[in-house]
Design an enzyme around this catalytic site. Structure first.
Site, mmCIF file in Angstrom:
data_model
loop_
_atom_site.group_PDB
_atom_site.id
_atom_site.type_symbol
_atom_site.label_atom_id
_atom_site.label_comp_id
_atom_site.label_asym_id
_atom_site.label_seq_id
_atom_site.Cartn_x
_atom_site.Cartn_y
_atom_site.Cartn_z
ATOM 1 N N ASP A 1 0.888 -1.156 0.000
ATOM 2 C CA ASP A 1 0.000 0.000 0.000
ATOM 3 C C ASP A 1 0.919 1.197 0.000
ATOM 4 O O ASP A 1 1.891 1.245 0.764
ATOM 5 C CB ASP A 1 -0.927 0.009 1.214
ATOM 6 C CG ASP A 1 -2.036 1.064 1.056
ATOM 7 O OD1 ASP A 1 -2.478 1.295 -0.083
ATOM 8 O OD2 ASP A 1 -2.435 1.656 2.066
ATOM 9 N N ARG B 1 8.918 2.265 -3.312
ATOM 10 C CA ARG B 1 8.606 0.860 -3.535
ATOM 11 C C ARG B 1 9.900 0.055 -3.666
ATOM 12 O O ARG B 1 10.027 -1.038 -3.123
ATOM 13 C CB ARG B 1 7.730 0.716 -4.792
ATOM 14 C CG ARG B 1 6.998 -0.596 -4.873
ATOM 15 C CD ARG B 1 5.892 -0.568 -5.928
ATOM 16 N NE ARG B 1 4.753 0.194 -5.469
ATOM 17 C CZ ARG B 1 4.348 1.349 -6.002
ATOM 18 N NH1 ARG B 1 4.983 1.868 -7.033
ATOM 19 N NH2 ARG B 1 3.306 1.983 -5.516
#
Length: 198
Positions: free
Chosen positions: A70, A182
């Site tokens: 997320d 990420r």
């Protein structure tokens, strides 16, 4: 080769995750590659809660080791928002353009020097054996007032990483993978992912 499910339907995110995980000795599949199952809405108050819930749901439904993430942008002048609401900031449309426009409108009166922000990614690895690992990556930077670049998605066109003059959407894919939120989160997961393929 061990199959690893990435619990996402976002093709841009899936492509990014596949690039980062390339060489881990795993067959990376997405939600479109497995039989459909009911996906719970993201209701967690933190990125970590949402990532873990998504990964647990996918493991329970498929029996495959799963990575879920997320992520979003936390803007200091907006008290850390949009945060976990980043994808839905402008409402239910989930339109990148609408989200960008709303954020730019909300920071229109904020002085340039206070346009600090960070991309945040929580990534969870859940294994059918019950092993769970959750990590967090942050990518600090500043916002610009007009979108620039086409190589990216979400808030990439208005985010300039610290130490850069280009927006995230002006970086090449390999440049972004090496330093993004990420990329930083998945780098922490890599030892655990290598253990899956050992």
């Amino acid at each position: 080769m061990t199959r690893l499910l990435v619990a996402s339907r976002n093709s841009s995110k899936l492509e990014e995750l596949r690039r980062i995980l390339d060489g881990a000795g795993l067959e990376v599949v997405g939600l479109s590659d497995v039989p459909p199952f009911p996906e719970a809405p993201e209701t967690g108050a933190t990125f970590e809660e949402n990532a873990l819930a998504k990964a647990r749901d996918a493991v329970a439904a498929t029996g495959l080791p799963t990575v879920a993430d997320d992520s979003g942008i936390a803007i200091d002048a907006l008290n850390g928002m949009p945060g976990v609401l980043s994808a839905r900031w402008a409402g239910g449309t989930k339109s990148d353009a609408a989200n960008l426009a709303l954020v730019l409108e909300q920071v229109a009166d904020v002085p340039d020097e206070r346009l600090t922000a960070a991309f945040v990614c929580a990534a969870a690895l859940v294994h059918p054996s019950g092993v769970e690992v959750v990590v967090r990556g942050e990518w600090p930077g500043t916002l610009v007032r007009k979108p620039r670049g086409t190589n990216g998605f979400g808030y990439d066109p208005i985010f300039v990483p610290a130490g850069e003059t280009r927006t995230s959407a002006e970086l090449t894919s390999s440049e972004k993978d090496a330093i993004s939120h990420r990329g930083r989160a998945l780098a922490q997961l890599l030892p655990h992912l290598h253990a899956l393929s050992a």
